[in-house]
Design an enzyme around this catalytic site. Sequence first.
Site, PDB file in Angstrom:
ATOM      1  N   CYS A  68    -117.880 -93.023 -25.912  1.00  9.22           N
ATOM      2  CA  CYS A  68    -117.590 -93.384 -27.325  1.00  9.22           C
ATOM      3  C   CYS A  68    -118.130 -94.764 -27.883  1.00  9.22           C
ATOM      4  O   CYS A  68    -118.824 -95.290 -27.196  1.00  9.22           O
ATOM      5  CB  CYS A  68    -116.278 -93.130 -27.811  1.00  9.22           C
ATOM      6  SG  CYS A  68    -115.050 -94.152 -26.741  1.00  9.22           S
ATOM      7  N   ALA A  69    -117.487 -95.318 -28.799  1.00  8.79           N
ATOM      8  CA  ALA A  69    -117.944 -96.739 -29.337  1.00  8.79           C
ATOM      9  C   ALA A  69    -117.714 -97.884 -28.024  1.00  8.79           C
ATOM     10  O   ALA A  69    -118.479 -98.793 -28.108  1.00  8.79           O
ATOM     11  CB  ALA A  69    -117.094 -97.133 -30.346  1.00  8.79           C
TER      12      ALA A  69
END
Length: 524
Positions: A469-470
Amino acid sequence: MNAIKRFGSAMIVPVLLFAFFGIVVGFATLFKNPNIMGDIANEGTMWFKIWSLIEAGGWTIFDHMELAFVIGLPISLAKKAQGRATLAALMIYLVFNNFINAILTLWPKTFGVDLSKGIENLTGVKEIAGIETLDTSIIGAIFISAIVIWIHNRFYDKKLPEMVGIFQGLPYVVIIGFFVMIPIAFIVCAVWPTVQTGIASLQGVMLHSGFVGVWLFHFLERILIPTGLHHFIYTPFEYGPAVVNGGLKPYWIEHLTDFSNSTKSLKELYPYGFLLQGNIKMFGCLGIALAMYASTPKENKKKVLALVLPAGLTAIFAGITEPLEFTFLFIAPYLFLIHALLGATMVTIMYLFGVVGIQGGGAIELAAINWIPLFSNHGSTYIVQFIIGIIFVGIYFFVFKIIIEKFNVPLPGRIPDNGDAKLYTKEDYKSKDHADTQLDANASEYDTKAIYFLEGLGGKDNIKDVTNCATRLRVTVFDASLVKDNDYFTHNQMAHGVAKSGTNVQVIVGLSVPQVRDSFETMI
Protein backbone atom coordinates in the site's frame (compact mmCIF):
# COMPACT_ATOMS: atom_id res chain seq x y z
CA MET A 1 -9.43 -11.60 5.69
CA ASN A 2 -6.05 -11.87 3.97
CA ALA A 3 -7.76 -11.49 0.59
CA ILE A 4 -9.66 -8.42 1.83
CA LYS A 5 -6.44 -6.86 3.12
CA ARG A 6 -4.70 -7.47 -0.21
CA PHE A 7 -7.65 -5.95 -2.01
CA GLY A 8 -7.56 -2.90 0.27
CA SER A 9 -3.85 -2.40 -0.38
CA ALA A 10 -4.44 -2.57 -4.14
CA MET A 11 -6.86 0.36 -3.90
CA ILE A 12 -3.95 2.68 -3.08
CA VAL A 13 -2.45 2.33 -6.57
CA PRO A 14 -4.96 4.63 -8.33
CA VAL A 15 -5.70 6.65 -5.19
CA LEU A 16 -2.11 7.93 -5.02
CA LEU A 17 -2.70 9.83 -8.26
CA PHE A 18 -5.70 11.79 -7.04
CA ALA A 19 -3.74 14.10 -4.74
CA PHE A 20 -1.61 15.54 -7.54
CA PHE A 21 -4.51 16.08 -9.92
CA GLY A 22 -6.56 17.62 -7.11
CA ILE A 23 -3.78 20.09 -6.37
CA VAL A 24 -3.54 21.02 -10.06
CA VAL A 25 -7.28 21.75 -10.26
CA GLY A 26 -7.15 23.61 -6.94
CA PHE A 27 -4.41 25.98 -8.07
CA ALA A 28 -6.06 26.45 -11.47
CA THR A 29 -9.29 27.43 -9.72
CA LEU A 30 -7.36 29.85 -7.53
CA PHE A 31 -5.55 31.54 -10.42
CA LYS A 32 -8.76 31.84 -12.48
CA ASN A 33 -10.61 33.64 -9.67
CA PRO A 34 -10.86 37.43 -10.36
CA ASN A 35 -11.71 38.06 -6.69
CA ILE A 36 -8.20 36.90 -5.80
CA MET A 37 -6.10 37.58 -8.90
CA GLY A 38 -7.84 40.73 -10.15
CA ASP A 39 -8.50 41.67 -13.77
CA ILE A 40 -5.71 39.40 -15.04
CA ALA A 41 -8.01 36.45 -14.34
CA ASN A 42 -11.00 37.79 -16.27
CA GLU A 43 -12.47 35.39 -18.80
CA GLY A 44 -10.81 35.75 -22.20
CA THR A 45 -7.39 36.92 -21.00
CA MET A 46 -4.28 34.92 -21.86
CA TRP A 47 -3.78 34.24 -18.12
CA PHE A 48 -7.30 32.77 -17.93
CA LYS A 49 -6.75 30.63 -21.04
CA ILE A 50 -3.44 29.20 -19.77
CA TRP A 51 -4.92 28.17 -16.44
CA SER A 52 -8.03 26.82 -18.17
CA LEU A 53 -5.70 24.60 -20.21
CA ILE A 54 -3.94 23.39 -17.06
CA GLU A 55 -7.26 22.81 -15.32
CA ALA A 56 -8.50 20.70 -18.24
CA GLY A 57 -5.52 18.37 -17.74
CA GLY A 58 -6.15 18.26 -14.01
CA TRP A 59 -9.65 16.90 -14.52
CA THR A 60 -8.34 13.83 -16.36
CA ILE A 61 -8.42 11.35 -13.51
CA PHE A 62 -11.69 12.64 -12.08
CA ASP A 63 -13.38 12.26 -15.48
CA HIS A 64 -12.01 8.73 -15.88
CA MET A 65 -11.96 7.38 -12.32
CA GLU A 66 -13.45 4.06 -13.39
CA LEU A 67 -10.61 3.40 -15.83
CA ALA A 68 -8.02 4.32 -13.18
CA PHE A 69 -9.37 1.67 -10.79
CA VAL A 70 -9.84 -0.96 -13.50
CA ILE A 71 -6.20 -0.53 -14.52
CA GLY A 72 -4.79 0.01 -11.03
CA LEU A 73 -6.02 -3.13 -9.26
CA PRO A 74 -4.28 -5.76 -11.44
CA ILE A 75 -0.93 -4.08 -10.80
CA SER A 76 -1.15 -5.24 -7.20
CA LEU A 77 -3.44 -8.26 -7.32
CA ALA A 78 -2.38 -10.16 -10.44
CA LYS A 79 0.02 -12.88 -9.30
CA LYS A 80 1.93 -12.93 -12.59
CA ALA A 81 2.23 -10.92 -15.82
CA GLN A 82 0.72 -7.80 -14.24
CA GLY A 83 1.04 -5.79 -17.45
CA ARG A 84 -1.00 -8.31 -19.46
CA ALA A 85 -3.54 -8.56 -16.64
CA THR A 86 -3.94 -4.79 -16.78
CA LEU A 87 -4.62 -4.85 -20.53
CA ALA A 88 -7.10 -7.70 -20.06
CA ALA A 89 -8.94 -5.79 -17.32
CA LEU A 90 -9.25 -2.68 -19.50
CA MET A 91 -10.50 -4.60 -22.54
CA ILE A 92 -13.04 -6.65 -20.62
CA TYR A 93 -14.33 -3.57 -18.76
CA LEU A 94 -14.94 -1.87 -22.12
CA VAL A 95 -16.66 -5.04 -23.37
CA PHE A 96 -18.85 -5.00 -20.25
CA ASN A 97 -19.96 -1.43 -20.91
CA ASN A 98 -20.55 -2.11 -24.61
CA PHE A 99 -22.80 -5.03 -23.64
CA ILE A 100 -24.76 -2.76 -21.26
CA ASN A 101 -25.12 -0.15 -24.01
CA ALA A 102 -26.44 -2.80 -26.43
CA ILE A 103 -28.84 -4.28 -23.86
CA LEU A 104 -30.34 -0.89 -22.98
CA THR A 105 -30.58 0.02 -26.67
CA LEU A 106 -32.28 -3.25 -27.68
CA TRP A 107 -34.60 -3.59 -24.65
CA PRO A 108 -35.15 -0.07 -23.25
CA LYS A 109 -38.65 -0.81 -21.88
CA THR A 110 -37.58 -4.02 -20.18
CA PHE A 111 -34.87 -2.33 -18.12
CA GLY A 112 -36.48 1.11 -17.84
CA VAL A 113 -33.60 3.05 -19.43
CA ASP A 114 -33.97 4.58 -22.89
CA LEU A 115 -30.56 5.80 -24.08
CA SER A 116 -32.11 7.35 -27.17
CA LYS A 117 -33.27 10.24 -24.94
CA GLY A 118 -29.62 11.26 -24.47
CA ILE A 119 -27.59 10.73 -21.31
CA GLU A 120 -27.85 14.43 -20.48
CA ASN A 121 -31.61 13.90 -19.99
CA LEU A 122 -31.31 10.74 -17.87
CA THR A 123 -30.13 10.00 -14.34
CA GLY A 124 -27.93 7.07 -13.44
CA VAL A 125 -26.15 6.89 -16.79
CA LYS A 126 -22.88 8.34 -18.08
CA GLU A 127 -20.37 8.09 -20.87
CA ILE A 128 -17.30 5.96 -20.14
CA ALA A 129 -14.55 5.93 -22.78
CA GLY A 130 -17.09 7.09 -25.35
CA ILE A 131 -19.65 4.40 -24.40
CA GLU A 132 -23.08 5.42 -23.09
CA THR A 133 -23.71 3.07 -20.18
CA LEU A 134 -25.05 2.76 -16.65
CA ASP A 135 -23.17 4.81 -14.08
CA THR A 136 -21.86 2.02 -11.88
CA SER A 137 -19.09 4.34 -10.65
CA ILE A 138 -15.95 2.80 -9.17
CA ILE A 139 -18.07 0.01 -7.67
CA GLY A 140 -18.62 -1.44 -11.14
CA ALA A 141 -15.02 -0.79 -12.14
CA ILE A 142 -13.65 -2.59 -9.09
CA PHE A 143 -16.14 -5.46 -9.47
CA ILE A 144 -15.24 -6.11 -13.11
CA SER A 145 -11.52 -5.69 -12.48
CA ALA A 146 -11.70 -8.20 -9.61
CA ILE A 147 -13.40 -10.76 -11.86
CA VAL A 148 -10.75 -10.31 -14.54
CA ILE A 149 -7.95 -10.66 -11.98
CA TRP A 150 -9.48 -13.93 -10.77
CA ILE A 151 -9.74 -15.23 -14.34
CA HIS A 152 -6.16 -14.12 -15.07
CA ASN A 153 -4.68 -15.74 -11.96
CA ARG A 154 -6.53 -19.00 -12.67
CA PHE A 155 -6.25 -19.37 -16.44
CA TYR A 156 -3.32 -17.30 -17.68
CA ASP A 157 -0.94 -20.31 -17.57
CA LYS A 158 -3.49 -22.77 -18.98
CA LYS A 159 -1.91 -24.96 -21.65
CA LEU A 160 -4.10 -25.20 -24.76
CA PRO A 161 -3.89 -27.76 -27.58
CA GLU A 162 -1.23 -26.89 -30.14
CA MET A 163 -3.73 -26.09 -32.89
CA VAL A 164 -5.25 -23.26 -30.79
CA GLY A 165 -2.05 -22.36 -28.96
CA ILE A 166 -2.21 -18.83 -30.37
CA PHE A 167 -5.02 -18.14 -27.88
CA GLN A 168 -2.97 -19.03 -24.78
CA GLY A 169 -2.21 -16.46 -22.10
CA LEU A 170 -3.71 -12.99 -22.51
CA PRO A 171 -6.12 -13.87 -25.38
CA TYR A 172 -7.49 -16.83 -23.39
CA VAL A 173 -8.16 -14.61 -20.38
CA VAL A 174 -9.95 -12.06 -22.57
CA ILE A 175 -11.99 -14.78 -24.34
CA ILE A 176 -13.24 -16.15 -21.00
CA GLY A 177 -13.93 -12.65 -19.71
CA PHE A 178 -15.81 -11.74 -22.90
CA PHE A 179 -18.41 -14.48 -22.43
CA VAL A 180 -18.58 -14.05 -18.64
CA MET A 181 -19.52 -10.39 -19.18
CA ILE A 182 -22.71 -11.24 -21.11
CA PRO A 183 -24.72 -12.60 -18.14
CA ILE A 184 -23.09 -10.09 -15.79
CA ALA A 185 -24.17 -7.20 -18.03
CA PHE A 186 -27.79 -8.47 -18.01
CA ILE A 187 -27.70 -8.86 -14.21
CA VAL A 188 -26.29 -5.36 -13.75
CA CYS A 189 -28.94 -3.85 -16.02
CA ALA A 190 -31.64 -5.54 -13.96
CA VAL A 191 -30.18 -4.93 -10.50
CA TRP A 192 -28.22 -1.68 -10.62
CA PRO A 193 -31.21 0.74 -10.74
CA THR A 194 -32.38 -0.80 -7.45
CA VAL A 195 -28.86 -0.42 -6.03
CA GLN A 196 -28.87 3.23 -7.05
CA THR A 197 -32.14 3.72 -5.17
CA GLY A 198 -30.56 2.11 -2.11
CA ILE A 199 -27.54 4.39 -2.41
CA ALA A 200 -29.86 7.39 -2.53
CA SER A 201 -31.49 6.19 0.69
CA LEU A 202 -28.06 5.76 2.27
CA GLN A 203 -27.23 9.32 1.29
CA GLY A 204 -30.28 10.48 3.20
CA VAL A 205 -29.15 8.60 6.31
CA MET A 206 -25.69 10.13 6.02
CA LEU A 207 -27.09 13.62 5.66
CA HIS A 208 -29.29 13.28 8.72
CA SER A 209 -26.83 11.48 11.02
CA GLY A 210 -25.08 14.76 11.84
CA PHE A 211 -22.04 14.81 14.08
CA VAL A 212 -22.53 11.17 15.15
CA GLY A 213 -21.91 9.93 11.61
CA VAL A 214 -18.96 12.29 11.21
CA TRP A 215 -17.34 11.04 14.44
CA LEU A 216 -17.91 7.37 13.55
CA PHE A 217 -16.53 7.81 10.03
CA HIS A 218 -13.27 9.36 11.23
CA PHE A 219 -12.85 6.96 14.15
CA LEU A 220 -13.20 3.93 11.86
CA GLU A 221 -10.96 5.48 9.19
CA ARG A 222 -8.17 5.89 11.74
CA ILE A 223 -8.57 2.75 13.87
CA LEU A 224 -8.59 0.47 10.80
CA ILE A 225 -5.27 1.74 9.44
CA PRO A 226 -3.25 -1.17 10.95
CA THR A 227 -5.44 -3.66 9.06
CA GLY A 228 -5.40 -1.74 5.78
CA LEU A 229 -9.20 -1.83 5.74
CA HIS A 230 -9.48 1.95 6.14
CA HIS A 231 -9.56 2.14 2.32
CA PHE A 232 -13.03 0.62 2.48
CA ILE A 233 -14.18 3.44 4.78
CA TYR A 234 -13.09 6.53 2.89
CA THR A 235 -13.01 5.37 -0.75
CA PRO A 236 -16.82 5.09 -1.22
CA PHE A 237 -17.14 8.61 0.18
CA GLU A 238 -14.23 10.22 -1.64
CA TYR A 239 -14.50 8.56 -5.05
CA GLY A 240 -17.72 6.54 -4.92
CA PRO A 241 -21.42 7.19 -4.61
CA ALA A 242 -21.82 6.86 -0.82
CA VAL A 243 -22.92 10.50 -0.43
CA VAL A 244 -23.03 12.08 -3.90
CA ASN A 245 -22.75 10.47 -7.32
CA GLY A 246 -19.16 10.50 -8.51
CA GLY A 247 -17.71 10.99 -5.05
CA LEU A 248 -17.24 13.94 -2.71
CA LYS A 249 -13.80 14.91 -3.98
CA PRO A 250 -14.78 15.45 -7.64
CA TYR A 251 -17.96 17.19 -6.42
CA TRP A 252 -15.97 19.56 -4.21
CA ILE A 253 -13.45 20.40 -6.91
CA GLU A 254 -16.18 20.85 -9.52
CA HIS A 255 -17.91 23.45 -7.30
CA LEU A 256 -14.75 25.04 -5.92
CA THR A 257 -15.14 28.21 -7.99
CA ASP A 258 -18.76 28.61 -6.85
CA PHE A 259 -17.77 28.12 -3.23
CA SER A 260 -14.93 30.64 -3.48
CA ASN A 261 -17.25 33.31 -4.93
CA SER A 262 -20.04 32.79 -2.41
CA THR A 263 -20.33 34.63 0.91
CA LYS A 264 -22.58 31.95 2.42
CA SER A 265 -21.03 29.74 5.08
CA LEU A 266 -19.15 26.73 3.76
CA LYS A 267 -21.31 24.39 5.80
CA GLU A 268 -24.42 25.82 4.14
CA LEU A 269 -22.87 25.39 0.69
CA TYR A 270 -21.42 21.94 1.41
CA PRO A 271 -23.09 20.23 4.40
CA TYR A 272 -20.89 17.11 4.49
CA GLY A 273 -18.47 16.59 7.39
CA PHE A 274 -16.67 13.57 5.99
CA LEU A 275 -13.09 13.41 4.68
CA LEU A 276 -11.64 15.79 7.26
CA GLN A 277 -9.05 13.27 8.48
CA GLY A 278 -6.21 15.44 7.22
CA ASN A 279 -6.62 17.45 10.42
CA ILE A 280 -5.76 14.34 12.42
CA LYS A 281 -2.65 13.94 10.29
CA MET A 282 -1.54 17.55 10.72
CA PHE A 283 -2.47 18.47 14.27
CA GLY A 284 -2.72 15.05 15.92
CA CYS A 285 0.55 13.73 14.54
CA LEU A 286 2.31 16.99 15.43
CA GLY A 287 1.24 16.55 19.06
CA ILE A 288 2.34 12.91 19.06
CA ALA A 289 5.75 13.72 17.56
CA LEU A 290 6.35 16.47 20.14
CA ALA A 291 5.32 14.12 22.97
CA MET A 292 7.64 11.36 21.76
CA TYR A 293 10.54 13.80 21.61
CA ALA A 294 9.79 15.46 24.95
CA SER A 295 9.49 12.12 26.79
CA THR A 296 12.88 10.89 25.51
CA PRO A 297 15.89 11.01 27.88
CA LYS A 298 18.23 13.88 27.12
CA GLU A 299 21.07 11.69 25.89
CA ASN A 300 18.85 10.14 23.19
CA LYS A 301 16.90 13.21 22.06
CA LYS A 302 19.09 13.79 19.02
CA LYS A 303 18.63 10.23 17.78
CA VAL A 304 14.87 10.30 18.32
CA LEU A 305 14.61 13.68 16.63
CA ALA A 306 16.13 12.11 13.51
CA LEU A 307 13.28 9.57 13.61
CA VAL A 308 10.24 11.69 14.48
CA LEU A 309 11.16 14.82 12.49
CA PRO A 310 10.94 13.28 8.98
CA ALA A 311 8.05 11.04 10.04
CA GLY A 312 6.18 14.01 11.51
CA LEU A 313 6.80 16.25 8.51
CA THR A 314 5.69 13.47 6.16
CA ALA A 315 2.41 13.20 8.09
CA ILE A 316 1.83 16.96 8.25
CA PHE A 317 2.68 17.92 4.69
CA ALA A 318 2.13 14.73 2.64
CA GLY A 319 -0.61 13.15 4.76
CA ILE A 320 1.21 9.81 5.07
CA THR A 321 1.00 8.94 8.77
CA GLU A 322 2.13 5.32 8.96
CA PRO A 323 5.85 6.03 9.51
CA LEU A 324 4.95 7.91 12.71
CA GLU A 325 1.93 5.91 13.84
CA PHE A 326 3.56 2.52 13.38
CA THR A 327 6.49 3.67 15.49
CA PHE A 328 4.30 3.33 18.57
CA LEU A 329 1.43 1.16 17.31
CA PHE A 330 2.95 -2.26 18.00
CA ILE A 331 4.74 -1.17 21.15
CA ALA A 332 1.64 0.31 22.80
CA PRO A 333 -1.56 -0.37 20.79
CA TYR A 334 -3.68 1.49 23.35
CA LEU A 335 -1.92 4.69 22.29
CA PHE A 336 -3.27 4.16 18.80
CA LEU A 337 -6.79 3.73 20.22
CA ILE A 338 -6.40 7.01 22.11
CA HIS A 339 -5.12 8.59 18.89
CA ALA A 340 -8.24 7.47 16.99
CA LEU A 341 -10.58 8.68 19.76
CA LEU A 342 -8.91 12.09 20.06
CA GLY A 343 -8.68 12.54 16.29
CA ALA A 344 -12.34 11.73 15.62
CA THR A 345 -13.38 14.06 18.45
CA MET A 346 -11.23 16.92 17.13
CA VAL A 347 -12.61 16.61 13.60
CA THR A 348 -16.21 16.41 14.85
CA ILE A 349 -15.75 19.59 16.88
CA MET A 350 -14.33 21.30 13.78
CA TYR A 351 -17.38 20.19 11.81
CA LEU A 352 -19.72 21.55 14.50
CA PHE A 353 -17.94 24.91 14.12
CA GLY A 354 -18.49 24.91 10.35
CA VAL A 355 -15.29 23.32 8.99
CA VAL A 356 -16.07 21.26 5.89
CA GLY A 357 -14.33 20.39 2.64
CA ILE A 358 -11.99 17.82 1.18
CA GLN A 359 -9.30 17.67 3.83
CA GLY A 360 -8.15 14.08 3.72
CA GLY A 361 -4.50 14.63 2.77
CA GLY A 362 -1.66 16.67 4.16
CA ALA A 363 -1.13 20.42 4.36
CA ILE A 364 -0.07 20.71 0.71
CA GLU A 365 -3.32 19.23 -0.57
CA LEU A 366 -5.44 21.13 1.97
CA ALA A 367 -3.85 24.42 0.99
CA ALA A 368 -4.37 23.81 -2.73
CA ILE A 369 -8.04 22.83 -2.70
CA ASN A 370 -9.27 24.46 0.52
CA TRP A 371 -7.37 27.27 2.21
CA ILE A 372 -5.87 29.24 -0.69
CA PRO A 373 -8.80 29.33 -3.14
CA LEU A 374 -11.43 29.87 -0.43
CA PHE A 375 -9.71 32.05 2.16
CA SER A 376 -10.94 35.39 0.77
CA ASN A 377 -14.59 34.65 1.59
CA HIS A 378 -14.21 31.86 4.14
CA GLY A 379 -11.10 32.81 6.07
CA SER A 380 -12.91 32.89 9.41
CA THR A 381 -13.76 29.19 9.03
CA TYR A 382 -10.11 28.29 8.58
CA ILE A 383 -9.04 30.50 11.48
CA VAL A 384 -11.45 28.52 13.68
CA GLN A 385 -10.02 25.30 12.23
CA PHE A 386 -6.48 26.27 13.23
CA ILE A 387 -7.53 27.40 16.71
CA ILE A 388 -9.22 24.05 17.39
CA GLY A 389 -6.29 22.20 15.79
CA ILE A 390 -3.68 23.97 17.94
CA ILE A 391 -5.74 23.28 21.07
CA PHE A 392 -5.73 19.60 20.18
CA VAL A 393 -1.98 19.67 19.49
CA GLY A 394 -1.67 20.59 23.16
CA ILE A 395 -4.16 17.92 24.25
CA TYR A 396 -2.35 15.27 22.22
CA PHE A 397 1.01 16.38 23.58
CA PHE A 398 0.06 16.23 27.26
CA VAL A 399 -2.02 13.02 26.99
CA PHE A 400 0.71 11.12 25.13
CA LYS A 401 3.57 12.51 27.20
CA ILE A 402 1.85 11.64 30.48
CA ILE A 403 0.97 8.11 29.35
CA ILE A 404 4.41 7.45 27.85
CA GLU A 405 6.18 8.53 31.04
CA LYS A 406 3.70 7.08 33.55
CA PHE A 407 3.65 3.63 31.96
CA ASN A 408 7.25 3.84 30.75
CA VAL A 409 6.27 2.97 27.20
CA PRO A 410 9.42 1.55 25.55
CA LEU A 411 9.46 3.83 22.52
CA PRO A 412 12.68 4.37 20.53
CA GLY A 413 15.21 6.22 22.66
CA ARG A 414 13.60 5.21 25.97
CA ILE A 415 15.28 1.79 26.25
CA PRO A 416 18.81 0.69 25.34
CA ASP A 417 19.29 -0.97 21.96
CA ASN A 418 19.31 -4.69 22.78
CA GLY A 419 21.45 -5.38 19.77
CA ASP A 420 19.64 -8.60 18.99
CA ALA A 421 18.94 -7.68 15.41
CA LYS A 422 21.80 -7.73 13.00
CA LEU A 423 21.96 -5.32 10.07
CA TYR A 424 23.29 -7.26 7.12
CA THR A 425 25.53 -5.25 4.79
CA LYS A 426 26.31 -5.74 1.15
CA GLU A 427 29.63 -7.25 2.14
CA ASP A 428 27.85 -9.80 4.37
CA TYR A 429 25.78 -11.00 1.46
CA LYS A 430 28.60 -10.90 -1.06
CA SER A 431 30.77 -13.06 1.18
CA LYS A 432 27.99 -15.51 2.00
CA ASP A 433 26.77 -18.19 -0.40
CA HIS A 434 23.08 -17.38 -0.86
CA ALA A 435 21.07 -19.79 -2.92
CA ASP A 436 18.05 -17.53 -2.63
CA THR A 437 19.34 -14.09 -3.56
CA GLN A 438 22.11 -12.21 -5.29
CA LEU A 439 23.29 -8.70 -4.35
CA ASP A 440 25.88 -7.03 -6.57
CA ALA A 441 28.29 -4.28 -5.60
CA ASN A 442 26.09 -1.58 -7.14
CA ALA A 443 22.96 -2.55 -5.21
CA SER A 444 20.74 0.39 -4.37
CA GLU A 445 19.24 1.24 -1.00
CA TYR A 446 16.04 -0.45 -2.18
CA ASP A 447 17.88 -3.66 -3.09
CA THR A 448 19.64 -3.65 0.28
CA LYS A 449 16.38 -3.28 2.16
CA ALA A 450 14.61 -5.83 -0.02
CA ILE A 451 17.21 -8.51 0.59
CA TYR A 452 17.28 -7.69 4.32
CA PHE A 453 13.49 -8.04 4.53
CA LEU A 454 13.56 -11.21 2.45
CA GLU A 455 16.00 -12.74 4.92
CA GLY A 456 13.77 -11.68 7.83
CA LEU A 457 10.72 -13.20 6.17
CA GLY A 458 12.29 -16.62 5.87
CA GLY A 459 13.78 -16.49 2.38
CA LYS A 460 12.17 -16.61 -1.04
CA ASP A 461 10.85 -20.16 -0.59
CA ASN A 462 8.68 -18.85 2.27
CA ILE A 463 7.01 -16.13 0.16
CA LYS A 464 3.55 -16.90 -1.23
CA ASP A 465 2.70 -13.47 -2.61
CA VAL A 466 3.58 -9.80 -2.12
CA THR A 467 1.91 -6.45 -2.67
CA ASN A 468 2.04 -3.01 -1.05
CA CYS A 469 0.00 0.00 0.00
CA ALA A 470 1.29 3.56 0.48
CA THR A 471 3.88 2.65 3.11
CA ARG A 472 3.69 -1.08 3.82
CA LEU A 473 5.10 -4.15 2.14
CA ARG A 474 2.35 -6.76 2.46
CA VAL A 475 3.53 -10.35 2.25
CA THR A 476 1.79 -13.69 2.65
CA VAL A 477 4.22 -16.37 3.86
CA PHE A 478 3.90 -20.15 4.01
CA ASP A 479 5.40 -20.55 7.49
CA ALA A 480 4.86 -17.66 9.94
CA SER A 481 7.35 -19.15 12.43
CA LEU A 482 10.23 -18.31 10.06
CA VAL A 483 9.47 -14.57 10.21
CA LYS A 484 11.82 -12.69 12.53
CA ASP A 485 10.53 -10.41 15.28
CA ASN A 486 10.00 -6.65 15.30
CA ASP A 487 13.54 -5.86 16.52
CA TYR A 488 15.06 -7.37 13.40
CA PHE A 489 13.04 -5.17 11.05
CA THR A 490 13.42 -1.94 13.06
CA HIS A 491 17.16 -2.31 13.64
CA ASN A 492 19.06 0.72 12.26
CA GLN A 493 15.70 2.07 11.03
CA MET A 494 15.54 -0.41 8.17
CA ALA A 495 11.74 -0.39 8.71
CA HIS A 496 9.30 1.21 11.13
CA GLY A 497 7.99 -2.12 12.36
CA VAL A 498 6.34 -5.36 11.37
CA ALA A 499 2.78 -6.59 11.91
CA LYS A 500 1.89 -10.28 11.86
CA SER A 501 -1.55 -11.84 11.54
CA GLY A 502 -1.15 -15.53 10.90
CA THR A 503 0.65 -15.90 7.60
CA ASN A 504 -0.10 -12.30 6.65
CA VAL A 505 2.87 -10.00 7.38
CA GLN A 506 3.15 -6.24 6.92
CA VAL A 507 6.59 -4.63 6.92
CA ILE A 508 6.18 -0.88 7.48
CA VAL A 509 8.77 0.46 5.05
CA GLY A 510 7.74 4.06 4.43
CA LEU A 511 7.21 6.03 1.24
CA SER A 512 9.87 4.08 -0.64
CA VAL A 513 7.83 0.87 -0.46
CA PRO A 514 6.97 0.73 -4.22
CA GLN A 515 10.67 0.70 -5.12
CA VAL A 516 11.47 -1.81 -2.36
CA ARG A 517 8.66 -4.03 -3.59
CA ASP A 518 10.04 -3.95 -7.14
CA SER A 519 13.44 -5.08 -5.86
CA PHE A 520 11.80 -7.66 -3.61
CA GLU A 521 9.81 -9.19 -6.47
CA THR A 522 12.89 -9.33 -8.68
CA MET A 523 14.72 -11.32 -5.99
CA ILE A 524 11.93 -13.86 -5.56
